[in-house]
Scaffold this motif. Structure first.
Motif, PDB file in Angstrom:
ATOM      1  N   THR A   1       2.345  -7.892  -2.555  1.00  0.00           N
ATOM      2  CA  THR A   1       2.031  -6.475  -2.759  1.00  0.00           C
ATOM      3  C   THR A   1       2.417  -6.031  -4.161  1.00  0.00           C
ATOM      4  OG1 THR A   1       2.447  -6.134  -0.404  1.00  0.00           O
ATOM      5  CG2 THR A   1       2.249  -4.175  -1.769  1.00  0.00           C
TER       6      THR A   1
ATOM      7  N   LYS B   1       2.150  -5.004   6.983  1.00  0.00           N
ATOM      8  CA  LYS B   1       1.742  -3.679   6.533  1.00  0.00           C
ATOM      9  C   LYS B   1       1.193  -2.833   7.671  1.00  0.00           C
ATOM     10  CE  LYS B   1       0.627  -4.867   1.745  1.00  0.00           C
ATOM     11  NZ  LYS B   1      -0.455  -4.930   0.745  1.00  0.00           N
TER      12      LYS B   1
ATOM     13  N   ASP C   1      -3.298  -1.342   3.125  1.00  0.00           N
ATOM     14  CA  ASP C   1      -2.423  -0.391   2.423  1.00  0.00           C
ATOM     15  C   ASP C   1      -2.717   1.058   2.800  1.00  0.00           C
ATOM     16  OD1 ASP C   1      -1.030  -2.326   0.756  1.00  0.00           O
ATOM     17  OD2 ASP C   1      -2.914  -2.553  -0.342  1.00  0.00           O
TER      18      ASP C   1
ATOM     19  N   LEU D   1       7.295  -1.151   9.018  1.00  0.00           N
ATOM     20  CA  LEU D   1       7.012  -0.523   7.727  1.00  0.00           C
ATOM     21  C   LEU D   1       6.920   0.989   7.879  1.00  0.00           C
ATOM     22  CD1 LEU D   1       6.405  -0.712   4.740  1.00  0.00           C
ATOM     23  CD2 LEU D   1       4.001  -1.126   5.297  1.00  0.00           C
TER      24      LEU D   1
END
Length: 723
Positions: A446, A310, A459, A315
């Motif tokens: 997630t 993350k 996040d 990402l």
């Protein structure tokens, strides 16, 4: 020699008294001028300048300066004594020489950069490089207008001129209270180089424990405000720290330097404020153990661990693809008809969307297109043949306008983030290609979190990036400079997002890879950070000298790094010797453990220490121990992350919350294999705990201890209680 010292002391005492008199006179004169409260702009500016000077003089009068440098420029015929303080003070009668030179001024850099020798030296001034000779470098300690100490660290007229650490060792030997203090009087040459680095540079500072990297970063902020006063403001600077208690701990430094109004926050608080999230963040300690499950218990924190992924640029690229896909599919299919007979064609709407409003971010683009449609409707309504028809059309148009708006995607970061991790085709026909490459463990964990509305700190970077792509940012949200402390616990994605919020890549990024106890989300090498910037926009500095702890503590901690972490980031101690590190075994029972911890606490707190801490492995253990100690009559604070302020005195806290703090004496509790395994991650935790101690370190343990706690050098560590 004694006569020379007495002469120097008398000279400095006279100079101090003269300086205080001059500052006092200036202050009284300004205080005698009535404060202007009218509306004339020119007078308001003059009053603001007077008030600024009143504040500066009031701060200077008790401790006007801390150093003296006798310097002779090549073009001058005589040497001049330059007195250097936290705040510059001019003479009442304008002269060539200020009464006190601000430590941030160009010539003051010589006080820090000059390290001895007969050769000439130079500094960079606005008019160019000034070369000359240093004749004297002198430290002075002034407290409440009293001259307490005079120490020459260089004198060209001595037979053996050399710079000495004697004054530095003296200052380092002072006991610690509950606040970090400025280091203006003891800034070292390698620290000064960082402080005075150019503004539009992403500085990455690898600093060993106790190297002063946090304090250096704070002094850098003060320097930037002085050097670039026309380009930066304090209100547009921000410090990101690991927790609220650490922010309180460093809160006195900037005011002591005469700098206020710099924003201070945790990344999580700042991000939650930008996003306006109503969902609370998951507890940090719980998250640590949660991600640990996904490493299979091996503590191998690779890029398929959810926190690492993350925080990756992979990402970030996925999210860019997601928003790009969303951009091409946002406009609903079909023409828009607010009532029968009125049609706004999709081609017209697409033209507005793709041409006229293309420079706007998606959310603003939708807003502009819908406003354009509304204006079109108003023009069409004017063509109504009667009031009755107009009324009917308005009612119908209002309903159809709302219905049409709902056909657009919901430009909300959390909704789109959930879509990404659900791996489902949505009404906006997102491409499945944007989801390829997400590791199965990341997708599964997630999905489970988001289904329960659990948001973790990892996040926040993806959510912020989605917010940026949807809304862009306002000028009020953009910073002139960002400081990131404990940056080894930040991800590349976090820094890349922050770079969108700062002008000119102006960063001070500091940390210690050896203290990367949140490696499930942080960086393993500084190249992960430096690769985010162009080579000419970044610079790397390594601070290897540790000023916090005694030689014995530093050498013991280095052994943990060498044996447990296999790291080469060793600290070089300042020559300040103290007591050996103590390895003290418990008995076998819980009662014996508690008795030993109490005895250690009592022994250390009976000394003239202001701060003593017991460090536990977990928060649960800290809470339990605190309850037991208080129940037995100890006056001790629990630090559990919920408090905004560090109170000093006696404390018990988990190791991970001690990062950035320092204590006169430290007891590391439960330093055995039942609590600290043989892995590098455990060794880093132990290293963090040991390097919190300034003067004494006691390690209390059960039967078996990790191999990295052994010491091969004599006199560094001893077994058992002091006699």
């Amino acid at each position: 020699m004694e006569e020379d010292f007495q002469s120097a002391y008398q000279e400095e005492e006279k100079r101090l008294n003269d300086s205080i008199s001059e500052i006092d006179l200036q202050l009284k004169r300004l205080q005698g001028i009535d404060v202007y409260t009218g509306h004339d702009f020119t007078e308001q500016v003059l009053e603001a300048a007077r008030e600024e000077k009143r504040i500066a003089l009031a701060k200077s009068v008790n401790e006007p300066y801390f150093g003296r440098l006798d310097f002779q420029a090549m073009q001058d015929h005589e040497r001049k004594p330059l007195y250097i303080g936290k705040i510059g003070v001019d003479q009442e009668v304008i002269t060539e020489q200020p009464l006190v030179i601000d430590w941030r001024a160009p010539v003051a850099s010589l006080f820090y950069s000059f390290t001895g020798g007969e050769e000439s030296t130079s500094y960079e001034a606005p008019e160019g490089w000034i070369e000359g000779l240093v004749f004297l470098k002198r430290n002075v300690v002034i407290r409440k207008q009293i001259l307490e100490r005079v120490a020459d660290t260089y004198n060209r007229e001595n037979e053996q001129p050399a710079v000495s650490d004697e004054f530095l060792v003296y200052r380092l030997g002072e006991n610690k209270d509950n606040r970090l203090r400025d280091i203006v009087s003891t800034i070292q040459a390698e620290q000064d180089q960082i402080i005075r680095a150019a503004k539009n540079t992403a500085l990455i500072i690898q600093g060993v424990a106790g190297s002063g990297k946090t304090t250096v970063a704070l002094h850098r902020l003060a320097f930037l405000l002085y050097q670039y006063k026309e380009q930066v403001t304090a209100e547009k600077m921000i410090i990101f720290a690991p927790n609220h208690m650490f922010l309180d701990y460093i809160s006195d430094v900037l005011p002591e330097l005469g700098v206020g109004d710099i924003q201070q926050s945790t990344f999580a608080d700042w991000a939650m404020d930008i996003l306006e999230l109503k969902v609370p963040l998951a507890d940090a300690a719980e998250t640590l153990h949660y991600w640990f499950e996904y490493s299979g218990g091996t503590r191998e924190l690779n890029d398929e661990v959810p926190g690492r992924f993350k925080g990756s640029l992979t990402l970030m690229k996925m999210i860019s693809n997601l928003i790009a896909s969303l951009e091409t599919t946002s406009v609903p299919e079909g023409d828009y008809s607010p009532w029968e007979g009125a049609v706004c064609s999709r081609d017209k709407i697409l033209y507005w969307y793709n041409e006229e409003y293309k420079p706007y971010p998606l959310a603003k683009r939708k807003e502009r297109v819908m406003a354009r449609i509304h204006r079109w409707m108003e023009m069409e309504l004017k063509k109504s043949p009667s009031e009755k028809v107009l009324k009917e059309r308005k009612k119908k148009a209002s309903l159809r306008e709302k219905s049409y708006s709902t056909k657009w995607p919901k430009y909300e970061p959390l909704i789109l983030y959930k879509q990404l991790f659900r791996a489902l085709k949505t009404s906006s026909k997102l491409s499945e290609e944007s989801l390829q490459g997400i590791p199965a463990s990341v997708l599964k964990s997630t999905q489970q979190d988001l289904k329960k509305d659990i948001i973790r700190e990892e996040d926040l970077s993806p959510l912020l990036y989605i917010h940026y792509l949807l809304h862009n940012i306002t000028s009020e949200q953009r910073f002139d400079h960002i400081v990131i402390d404990e940056a080894q616990d930040f991800s590349p994605f976090q820094v890349a997002v922050l770079d969108l919020f700062v002008r000119g890549h102006s960063f001070t990024i500091l940390g210690d890879l050896s203290q990367g106890i949140h490696a499930y989300r942080g960086v393993h090498e500084w190249e992960e950070m430096s690769s985010l910037f162009q080579p000419d926009h970044t610079a790397y500095f390594a601070l290897t000298r540790s000023y916090r702890s005694t030689m014995e503590i530093i050498q013991f901690a280095n052994g943990i790094l060498e044996k447990g972490v296999q790291s080469d980031l060793m600290a070089v101690p300042v020559f300040r010797s103290g007591d050996p590190v103590r390895l003290i075994p418990y008995g076998k029972s819980d009662e014996a453990r508690l008795s030993s911890l109490q005895e250690g606490l009592q022994r250390l707190s009976s000394k003239e220490y202001r701060t003593v801490a017991i460090l536990t492995r977990t928060l649960r253990e800290a809470r339990e121990l605190h309850e037991q100690l208080v129940g037995n009559g100890s006056d001790i604070h629990l630090i559990d992350g919920s408090k905004q302020a560090y109170q000093g005195g006696l404390s018990v806290l988990p190791v991970y919350l001690s990062k950035g703090l320092e204590f006169d004496a430290v007891i590391v509790a439960d330093a055995d294999l039942d609590h600290y395994g043989p892995q590098a991650w455990d060794a880093k935790l132990m290293y963090v705990g040991c390097t919190r101690a300034l003067h004494e370190l006691w390690i209390l343990h059960g039967e078996a201890t990790p191999d990295y706690l052994g010491s091969s050098e004599e006199d560094i560590a001893v077994q058992g209680w002091p006699e």
